[in-house]
Design an enzyme around this catalytic site. Structure first.
Site, short mmCIF file in Angstrom:
data_model
loop_
_atom_site.label_atom_id
_atom_site.label_comp_id
_atom_site.label_asym_id
_atom_site.label_seq_id
_atom_site.Cartn_x
_atom_site.Cartn_y
_atom_site.Cartn_z
N HIS A 108 -12.42 -5.78 2.09
CA HIS A 108 -12.61 -4.15 2.37
C HIS A 108 -11.55 -3.68 3.31
O HIS A 108 -11.52 -4.25 4.33
CB HIS A 108 -14.03 -3.91 2.76
CG HIS A 108 -14.24 -2.28 2.66
ND1 HIS A 108 -14.50 -1.76 1.68
CD2 HIS A 108 -14.51 -1.68 3.92
CE1 HIS A 108 -14.76 -0.35 1.92
NE2 HIS A 108 -14.81 -0.34 3.57
N ASN A 165 -15.70 -10.55 -0.62
CA ASN A 165 -15.46 -9.67 -1.03
C ASN A 165 -14.28 -9.20 0.12
O ASN A 165 -14.57 -9.66 1.38
CB ASN A 165 -16.39 -8.38 -0.94
CG ASN A 165 -15.77 -7.12 -1.49
OD1 ASN A 165 -14.88 -7.02 -2.40
ND2 ASN A 165 -16.28 -6.10 -0.71
N GLY A 191 -4.88 -5.05 -8.91
CA GLY A 191 -5.17 -6.90 -8.47
C GLY A 191 -4.06 -7.45 -7.60
O GLY A 191 -3.63 -8.45 -7.90
N SER A 192 -3.73 -6.45 -6.61
CA SER A 192 -2.65 -7.07 -5.68
C SER A 192 -3.25 -8.16 -4.83
O SER A 192 -2.63 -9.16 -4.34
CB SER A 192 -2.08 -5.99 -4.71
OG SER A 192 -3.00 -5.60 -3.66
N GLU A 248 -4.56 -7.17 4.16
CA GLU A 248 -5.31 -7.76 3.24
C GLU A 248 -4.57 -9.12 2.51
O GLU A 248 -5.32 -10.21 2.42
CB GLU A 248 -5.67 -6.92 2.15
CG GLU A 248 -6.50 -5.71 2.48
CD GLU A 248 -7.00 -4.78 1.63
OE1 GLU A 248 -7.54 -5.11 0.57
OE2 GLU A 248 -6.91 -3.32 1.57
N ASP A 266 -20.32 -3.48 0.92
CA ASP A 266 -19.43 -3.63 1.99
C ASP A 266 -19.92 -4.24 3.29
O ASP A 266 -19.86 -3.65 4.37
CB ASP A 266 -18.67 -2.36 2.18
CG ASP A 266 -17.74 -2.09 1.06
OD1 ASP A 266 -17.49 -2.95 0.13
OD2 ASP A 266 -17.60 -0.77 0.82
N ARG A 323 -27.32 -3.55 -15.43
CA ARG A 323 -26.47 -4.36 -14.61
C ARG A 323 -27.03 -5.74 -14.98
O ARG A 323 -25.81 -6.75 -15.14
CB ARG A 323 -26.86 -4.22 -13.25
CG ARG A 323 -26.37 -2.93 -12.76
CD ARG A 323 -26.37 -2.77 -11.15
NE ARG A 323 -26.17 -1.15 -10.77
CZ ARG A 323 -24.98 -0.66 -11.02
NH1 ARG A 323 -23.97 -1.34 -11.50
NH2 ARG A 323 -24.98 0.42 -10.67
N MET A 336 -14.98 -2.91 -8.72
CA MET A 336 -15.68 -1.71 -8.50
C MET A 336 -17.20 -1.58 -9.39
O MET A 336 -17.36 -0.76 -10.20
CB MET A 336 -14.86 -0.52 -8.81
CG MET A 336 -13.78 -0.54 -7.89
SD MET A 336 -14.27 -0.34 -6.09
CE MET A 336 -12.58 -0.29 -5.23
N ARG A 337 -17.79 -2.64 -9.07
CA ARG A 337 -19.12 -2.67 -9.83
C ARG A 337 -20.21 -3.18 -8.76
O ARG A 337 -19.95 -4.39 -8.30
CB ARG A 337 -19.03 -3.53 -11.06
CG ARG A 337 -20.31 -3.76 -11.93
CD ARG A 337 -20.32 -2.95 -13.35
NE ARG A 337 -21.59 -3.00 -13.79
CZ ARG A 337 -22.27 -2.11 -14.66
NH1 ARG A 337 -21.50 -1.13 -15.07
NH2 ARG A 337 -23.27 -2.48 -15.26
C1 GAR Z 1 -8.13 -3.12 -1.89
O1 GAR Z 1 -7.54 -2.50 -0.85
C2 GAR Z 1 -9.54 -3.83 -1.43
O2 GAR Z 1 -9.58 -3.85 -0.04
C3 GAR Z 1 -10.14 -2.51 -2.12
O3 GAR Z 1 -9.91 -2.22 -3.09
C4 GAR Z 1 -8.46 -2.27 -3.18
C5 GAR Z 1 -8.04 -3.16 -4.39
O4 GAR Z 1 -6.79 -3.56 -4.46
N1 GAR Z 1 -11.75 -2.76 -2.15
C6 GAR Z 1 -12.89 -1.99 -1.71
O5 GAR Z 1 -12.63 -0.88 -0.93
C7 GAR Z 1 -14.18 -2.60 -1.78
N2 GAR Z 1 -15.15 -1.67 -1.11
P1 GAR Z 1 -5.90 -4.52 -5.37
O6 GAR Z 1 -6.53 -4.33 -6.73
O7 GAR Z 1 -4.68 -4.04 -5.62
O8 GAR Z 1 -6.41 -5.76 -4.67
#
Ligand code: GAR
Length: 217
Positions: free
Chosen positions: A111, A109, A13-14, A176, A147, A67, A92-93
């Site tokens: 990515h 979202n 969750g950053s 991000e 994505d 789902r 991730m779902r």
């Molecule tokens: C992030 O890098 C985000 O862009 C990626 O997961 C990470 C979550 O990090 N998302 C994907 O790859 C979506 N396809 P976080 O939990 O520290 O925010």
């Protein structure tokens, strides 16, 4: 009136933390009203609680491939908190087409690649294997395709010679954390609108920066 936002997470969750921090600003047009995780062990849940945000777990595993049943419980939580916009932060779902349609234009979202390049898993590794010299991160509206969907904002960084997927991921994460709050600011402030598959934004003049990679001298 601030728009009411839910952040959906599955892990550390950053990005969630960056959004929560940004939304503390008085003039920010959105407030984070709830963080929802589909995993009880997501590190972000504790971070959310520490930040004084309601944190809810809806384990998706027991629902297996159903789902729609998971989404019914999720939607009930979103209704309870009167959520208007959703930000996925490492959630991730996959969703059903029906859920995505319901939230179309209101669900973002992030990515870690310059979409439409390198969707899916291991985007940083994909970027290195493709030998690109510039990569970055993308905030986009969620569609049924993973994505994909109209692009709201992107940020770029140079890929360097000795980058590994880990070092690249770390630098992209820094991007991000900058663009996700900015993208939410545009959407919640009514400064982003969809024209078909394209997102138009006020302030689309950009920052004027040019990134050339590698430098020749
Ligand atoms: C992030 O890098 C985000 O862009 C990626 O997961 C990470 C979550 O990090 N998302 C994907 O790859 C979506 N396809 P976080 O939990 O520290 O925010």
């Amino acid at each position: 009136m601030k728009r009411r936002v839910a952040i959906l997470i599955s892990g550390r969750g950053s990005n969630m933390a960056a959004l929560i921090e940004a939304a503390r600003a008085k003039d920010f047009p959105a407030e984070i009203v709830v963080v929802i995780s589909n995993r009880a062990d997501a590190g972000g849940l504790e971070r959310a609680k520490a930040g004084g945000i309601a944190a809810v777990t809806i384990e998706s595993k027991p629902f297996g491939k159903d789902r729609a049943a998971f989404e019914a419980v999720l939607q009930a939580a979103l209704d309870k908190y009167r959520v208007e916009l959703i930000c996925l932060g490492g959630f991730m779902r996959l969703f059903t087409a029906g859920f995505v349609q319901h939230w179309y234009g209101r669900m973002l979202n992030i990515h870690p690649s310059l979409l439409p390049s390198f969707p899916g898993l291991d985007p940083q590794g994909q970027a290195l294997r493709a030998g690109v010299r510039i990569s970055g991160a993308t905030v986009h509206f969620v569609t049924a395709e993973t994505d994909a969907g109209p692009i709201l904002m992107q940020g770029a960084i140079a890929v360097v010679e000795d980058d590994t997927p880990e070092t690249l991921a770390e630098r992209i994460l820094g991007i991000e954390h900058r663009i996700y709050p900015d993208a939410l600011r545009l959407l919640a402030g009514g400064r982003a609108r969809l024209e078909g598959d394209i997102c138009k934004t006020e302030g689309s003049a950009g920052t004027g920066g040019v990134l050339i990679s590698p430098a020749a001298s």
